[in-house]
Every structure is written in structure tokens, then in C-alpha cells.
Design an enzyme around this catalytic site. Structure first.
Site, short mmCIF file in Angstrom:
data_model
loop_
_atom_site.label_atom_id
_atom_site.label_comp_id
_atom_site.label_asym_id
_atom_site.label_seq_id
_atom_site.Cartn_x
_atom_site.Cartn_y
_atom_site.Cartn_z
N LYS A 154 16.32 8.11 4.98
CA LYS A 154 15.63 7.73 3.74
C LYS A 154 14.50 8.72 3.47
CE LYS A 154 12.28 4.42 3.77
NZ LYS A 154 11.00 4.80 3.16
N ASN A 155 13.72 9.03 4.50
CA ASN A 155 12.49 9.82 4.28
C ASN A 155 12.73 11.32 4.18
OD1 ASN A 155 11.18 7.44 4.16
ND2 ASN A 155 10.30 7.55 6.20
N CYS A 215 5.36 -0.02 0.36
CA CYS A 215 5.02 -0.91 1.48
C CYS A 215 3.51 -1.09 1.56
CB CYS A 215 5.50 -0.32 2.81
SG CYS A 215 7.25 -0.57 3.06
N ARG A 218 -3.02 3.50 0.55
CA ARG A 218 -2.05 4.60 0.48
C ARG A 218 -2.59 5.65 -0.50
NH1 ARG A 218 3.10 2.81 2.23
NH2 ARG A 218 3.61 4.99 2.62
N PRO A 219 -3.71 6.29 -0.17
CA PRO A 219 -4.30 7.25 -1.12
C PRO A 219 -3.44 8.50 -1.26
CG PRO A 219 -5.44 7.35 0.98
CD PRO A 219 -4.47 6.21 1.08
N ASP A 248 -5.22 11.45 -2.18
CA ASP A 248 -6.29 12.47 -2.35
C ASP A 248 -5.92 13.81 -1.74
OD1 ASP A 248 -6.53 10.84 0.04
OD2 ASP A 248 -8.29 12.04 0.51
N LEU A 249 -5.21 13.79 -0.62
CA LEU A 249 -4.85 15.07 0.04
C LEU A 249 -3.80 15.83 -0.78
CD1 LEU A 249 -4.66 13.86 3.76
CD2 LEU A 249 -6.63 14.81 2.51
N ASP A 305 6.56 4.10 12.23
CA ASP A 305 7.70 3.38 11.63
C ASP A 305 8.56 2.68 12.67
OD1 ASP A 305 8.38 5.60 8.82
OD2 ASP A 305 6.85 4.09 9.19
N ILE A 361 -2.08 5.17 12.47
CA ILE A 361 -1.73 5.77 11.19
C ILE A 361 -2.09 4.87 10.01
CG2 ILE A 361 0.12 6.85 9.83
CD1 ILE A 361 -0.35 8.32 12.48
N ARG A 402 15.36 -1.74 1.12
CA ARG A 402 14.77 -0.46 0.69
C ARG A 402 15.02 0.63 1.73
NH1 ARG A 402 8.79 -0.42 -0.24
NH2 ARG A 402 9.36 1.78 -0.32
C1 EPZ Z 1 5.44 8.74 5.12
O1 EPZ Z 1 4.50 8.00 4.37
C2 EPZ Z 1 6.66 7.83 5.27
N1 EPZ Z 1 7.22 7.52 3.97
C3 EPZ Z 1 6.25 6.54 5.98
O2 EPZ Z 1 7.44 5.75 6.18
C4 EPZ Z 1 5.66 6.89 7.34
O3 EPZ Z 1 5.20 5.72 7.97
C5 EPZ Z 1 4.49 7.87 7.15
O4 EPZ Z 1 4.93 9.04 6.42
C6 EPZ Z 1 3.91 8.34 8.47
O5 EPZ Z 1 4.90 8.95 9.22
C7 EPZ Z 1 8.07 8.42 3.42
O6 EPZ Z 1 8.33 9.47 3.96
C8 EPZ Z 1 8.67 8.03 2.09
P1 EPZ Z 1 1.15 9.99 5.31
P2 EPZ Z 1 3.21 8.78 3.74
O7 EPZ Z 1 0.83 10.74 4.06
O8 EPZ Z 1 3.65 10.10 3.23
C9 EPZ Z 1 -3.42 8.77 4.92
C10 EPZ Z 1 8.86 3.88 5.91
O9 EPZ Z 1 8.87 2.69 6.29
N2 EPZ Z 1 -3.40 9.60 3.71
O10 EPZ Z 1 1.52 10.75 6.54
O11 EPZ Z 1 2.52 7.85 2.81
C11 EPZ Z 1 -2.58 7.50 4.78
O12 EPZ Z 1 -3.34 6.47 4.19
C12 EPZ Z 1 7.56 4.51 5.44
O13 EPZ Z 1 9.87 4.62 5.85
C13 EPZ Z 1 -4.61 9.91 3.10
O14 EPZ Z 1 -5.67 9.50 3.55
O15 EPZ Z 1 2.32 8.95 5.04
C14 EPZ Z 1 -2.23 7.18 6.20
O16 EPZ Z 1 -3.30 6.51 6.83
C15 EPZ Z 1 6.37 3.61 5.64
N3 EPZ Z 1 -4.59 10.66 1.96
C16 EPZ Z 1 -2.07 8.56 6.84
O17 EPZ Z 1 -2.77 9.48 5.97
C17 EPZ Z 1 -3.43 11.15 1.42
O18 EPZ Z 1 -3.47 11.86 0.38
C18 EPZ Z 1 -0.61 9.01 6.94
O19 EPZ Z 1 -0.07 9.01 5.64
C19 EPZ Z 1 -2.21 10.81 2.06
C20 EPZ Z 1 -2.22 10.05 3.20
#
Ligand code: EPZ
Length: 420
Positions: free
Chosen positions: A22-23, A117, A122-123, A125-126, A305, A327, A397
Site C-alpha cells: 500500500k505504502n 488514520c 499528522r502535520p 510542515d516538513l 506499523d 513515531i 484501507r
Molecule cells: C507513513 O506515514 C506511512 N503512511 C505510515 O503508515 C507509517 O506509519 C509512517 O510513514 C511511518 O513509517 C504511508 O506511507 C501512506 P512520517 P507518514 O512523515 O508519511 C511527523 C499505515 O498504516 N511529521 O514518517 O505520515 C509525524 O507526525 C500508515 O500504513 C512531522 O512532524 O509518516 C510523525 O510523528 C500509518 N512533520 C513522524 O513525523 C511532517 O511534515 C513520522 O511521520 C511530517 C511528519
């Protein structure tokens, strides 16, 4: 509303082939917006997130044909708007993956802040900081992100924290930016590598795939390609836990064991019997299940996950297990549902403490997110008696036809409609 009805206590036996991830499929579908030509994707999983992103791309004028059996054909050259439909974007976090490609290929994009989810904040900003570094003007107001740039320019982007989403979006945007882009402190998940491989197949120039620093040399344009999506390590990990928790004997084929090293080591530490081949994994559940202590980390660490699924297994361990979630601060909603099934699970700040019990007992439970759903299915398969699981919309999903695939392994699990 549909619910899953599970008669637990049956050891699973048999073989399953892993689905596409999926991802990986979702960002790759988004990256097809960069292609000046048709794209064929294979091994695209039949899950509702894929249909949601299909709906988003189609409503923006793209041609997307998906046969529901893995084969998807896209032609995004017919795009008619750079504004994404917010009622669909809010259904999943990965919708935001289209922002980078829109900005790079069309110089603009308007996407609402994504939903998905509920794992805590889920910001994005990055993502936005990266777009600005690449020369875009970005605003985020009243729940909408708007970005535009005449031509993105290569930049040096150092992510202050590892982010899968920000790495994906900036990588995609950098492929057709002018000059070189250096991405530092990148996420290294296999799904990022799969996205990068897809971009390279379209003609992108990327060095350092899977490493913390990637270098991208911008090209004029990207062409179409024919690409097969990598196996879903999270789906595979979920079914391995199902095999272990039911003390069964399960083989998952056509997967990448190397993408699951952290889980496989933990399962062995928990006393489970693993046979690891080149593209298959066999698990034979063993008693007693031994307790462990683990923290979730970005790849190659133990993935967030698979945290809920591991906790489900730990509810039947002989002793006390600790799982620390580093995370997502909202990943814990599943814990109370495991307590309904008889688990002794407590959450303190980021730590989950699980005291092993002799058995779980079937009960009505509710899945609050995708991976919580995977964990509750695993626990229900081991519980004595009948469980009903609501929140199936979350499970669908991320897991393709979960009840059919588990029934192949001998599980007594059906999807039934209930009056709500
Ligand atoms: C991806 O989410 C996956 N989703 C998630 O899988 C997975 O849990 C996650 O990566 C971590 O491996 C998809 O790939 C579609 P992150 P993502 O950006 O991209 C913070 C599932 O069940 N953050 O690595 O949202 C954030 O809040 C899903 O398949 C910022 O602060 O994860 C979190 O604490 C759930 N600012 C951490 O970083 C930002 O701009 C990791 O988020 C982005 C993220």
C-alpha cells in the site's frame, strides 16, 4: 455496517502470496503525475486507499484504469485541474503525496490538509519547508495548502526529523527541478526505495537510494514506464503474527524477508520458529511465547506499523513485554480493545506494558485505525470463542480481502452486515 466475525482458537496452516505494498503503490500512483506518457503498474493491491487515490486522480481529469487484480494503467496527461477534491483527500494521509508531483509538473497545486488514520498529529510542515527550499511559494490557510512555482530549483534539504511523507514529496518534486538537489536525513523505508526505483524507471536521476542522503539531478521531463510494486512488508508481518499467535504453520511467498529483519529477529527472540528463504518466510508458532522489550524507530528499526500486531502477540507471552512508540503519539487506541479480549495491556506515556495472560476470550471490538485492525484480527484468531470486529472500513484501507486471505489459511472468519 459490515463487521468481521471470527471463531478463534484455530491454528492457521497454509501458504499465502504477499500483495503489493500500500505504502509504495500510493506514492507511485501520485508520481505518475510527473509522467509525460502512459504508466502501467502491476501488483497494485485491491484496497480502498488505492480506490480513493484513483478517485482523486480521475476527478482531476486523469485516465486511471484498475482491474482490481493488480494491473493499473494511468495517463495523467489529461489532467484538467491542479486542485484536489478535498472530500477524497481527507480520507487518507497519503493523498498529500500528489502535492510534490503537481508542483513539479504543473507549477501549482491546491490540496487540503490530509485526513487518514488518527495516530495523533499528522502535520505536513516538513513537506512545505522542502517545497519552499525548492523555490515554491507555499501557503497553508483554512485547511488548504496552496503551492506554486514557475520552475523548481535544486536545493539542499536537511530534514530536521525523519519523515516518510516529506522524503517522498521532496524526492518527487526534485526529479524535474533545475539542477541538483541533496536530501539529507531521508527516510529509508523500502517503500521510499520502491518509489525512487519507479522514478528512475521514468528517467529520473537519483543516487543514494535507501540511504540517509539522496542526490537528485533534475531532468527536463519524465516518460512513462511499466513497473511492478514491491511486496507489502506490513501485510506480511501481520500474517506472520497471525501464524504465531494461533500456534500455526504459515508460509508467506513472493515477499522480501530483508524488509522485515527487525520483526523476524523479534519473533525469534519470542521463541517462534522461523524459516527464512530468498523470497518466502515460514513461521511455526511455538509455546511459550517469550516476552521482549522493543522501541519503534524509522527503518531499518522496528516499524510503528507493526507495533499493535506485536502487542497482540505479547498478550499471550509468558512474562511482561514493553513496546515503546517513538513515531506517533496517538498510536495507542488499539490497547483498550485488546483489554476487551482479555489482554492485560497498559499505556504509560509512550510505553505499552503487556503482562502475558493464559488465554484471550472472544468479544466485540472496534478497529480505530488500519494497523489496530490488523492487531485485533490477530488477537481474535487466537481468542477462545467468537469475536466481532467493527471498523472494517479501516481494515479494508490497508488489507486486501483480509477475511478471504485468512480463510485460505483455515481461519473461521466472515464478513457480515450488522444493524448499527
Ligand atoms: C507513513 O506515514 C506511512 N503512511 C505510515 O503508515 C507509517 O506509519 C509512517 O510513514 C511511518 O513509517 C504511508 O506511507 C501512506 P512520517 P507518514 O512523515 O508519511 C511527523 C499505515 O498504516 N511529521 O514518517 O505520515 C509525524 O507526525 C500508515 O500504513 C512531522 O512532524 O509518516 C510523525 O510523528 C500509518 N512533520 C513522524 O513525523 C511532517 O511534515 C513520522 O511521520 C511530517 C511528519
Amino acid at each position: 455496517m459490515a463487521r468481521l466475525v471470527v471463531q478463534g482458537g484455530i491454528p492457521l496452516h497454509g501458504r499465502l502470496e504477499a500483495n503489493g505494498a500500500k505504502n509504495a503503490a500510493l506514492p507511485i500512483m501520485a508520481a505518475a503525475l510527473l509522467a509525460k506518457g502512459p504508466v502501467t503498474l502491476r501488483r497494485v493491491p485491491n484496497i480502498s486507499d488505492v480506490w480513493t487515490l484513483t478517485g482523486i486522480l480521475k476527478s482531476m481529469g486523469c485516465l486511471v484504469e484498475y482491474d482490481g487484480e493488480g494491473l493499473m494503467k494511468l495517463d495523467t496527461s489529461t489532467l484538467t485541474t491542479t486542485k484536489a477534491p478535498d472530500h477524497l483527500v481527507r480520507k487518507m494521509n497519503a493523498s498529500f503525496d500528489i502535492m510534490g508531483p503537481l508542483l513539479a509538473a504543473y507549477g501549482e497545486g491546491e490540496v487540503s490538509l490530509p485526513g487518514g488514520c488518527n495516530l495523533g498529529s499528522r502535520p505536513v510542515d516538513l513537506h512545505l519547508a522542502g517545497f519552499r527550499k525548492l523555490g515554491a511559494e507555499v501557503t497553508s490557510q483554512r485547511g488548504f495548502v496552496r503551492a506554486n512555482a514557475n520552475k523548481l530549483r535544486g536545493a539542499h534539504i536537511l530534514f530536521p526529523k525523519v519523515s516518510v511523507g516529506a522524503t517522498k514529496n521532496c524526492l518527487m518534486a526534485a526529479t524535474v527541478a533545475e539542477g541538483e538537489t541533496v536530501l539529507e536525513n531521508c527516510a529509508r523505508e523500502p517503500e521510499i526505495v520502491d518509489l525512487a526505483n519507479f522514478l528512475v524507471a521514468m528517467g529520473a536521476k537519483i543516487d543514494g537510494l535507501g540511504r540517509q542522503t539522496m542526490r537528485v539531478t533534475g531532468v527536463e521531463k519524465l516518460h512513462g514506464c511499466d513497473y511492478s510494486v514491491v511486496a507489502d512488508r506490513i501485510e506480511v508481518g501481520t500474517y506472520l503474527v497471525a501464524g504465531a499467535i494461533t500456534q500455526g504453520d504459515v508460509v508467506i511467498e513472493n515477499c522480501v524477508p530483508g524488509h522485515l529483519e527487525s520483526l523476524l529477529e523479534l519473533l525469534q527472540e519470542m521463541g517462534q520458529d522461523l524459516e527464512i528463504g530468498h523470497d518466502h518466510i515460514r513461521i511455526r508458532g511455538r509455546s511459550p511465547i517469550k516476552p521482549i522489550s522493543v522501541s519503534t524507530e524509522p527503518y531499518p528499526g522496528f516499524p510503528t506499523d507493526l507495533h499493535p500486531q506485536l502487542v497482540a502477540l505479547a498478550t499471550l507471552a509468558k512474562g511482561t513485554t514493553t513496546v515503546t512508540e517513538n513515531i506517533f503519539n496517538g498510536r495507542f487506541m488499539y490497547a483498550m480493545e485488546l483489554v476487551r479480549l482479555g489482554g492485560d495491556v497498559r499505556v504509560s506515556h509512550r510505553d505499552v506494558i503487556i503482562r502475558g495472560v493464559k488465554q484471550l476470550d472472544g468479544a466485540p471490538v472496534d478497529a480505530p485505525d488500519i494497523r489496530a485492525g490488523g492487531a485485533l484480527v490477530c488477537a481474535a484468531l487466537a481468542a477462545h470463542g467468537e469475536s466481532t470486529i467493527s471498523g472494517v472500513n479501516f481494515i479494508d484501507r490497508g488489507y486486501q480481502e483480509i477475511e478471504k486471505r485468512l480463510a485460505v489459511l483455515g481461519a473461521k472468519i466472515v464478513r457480515a452486515d450488522f444493524e448499527d
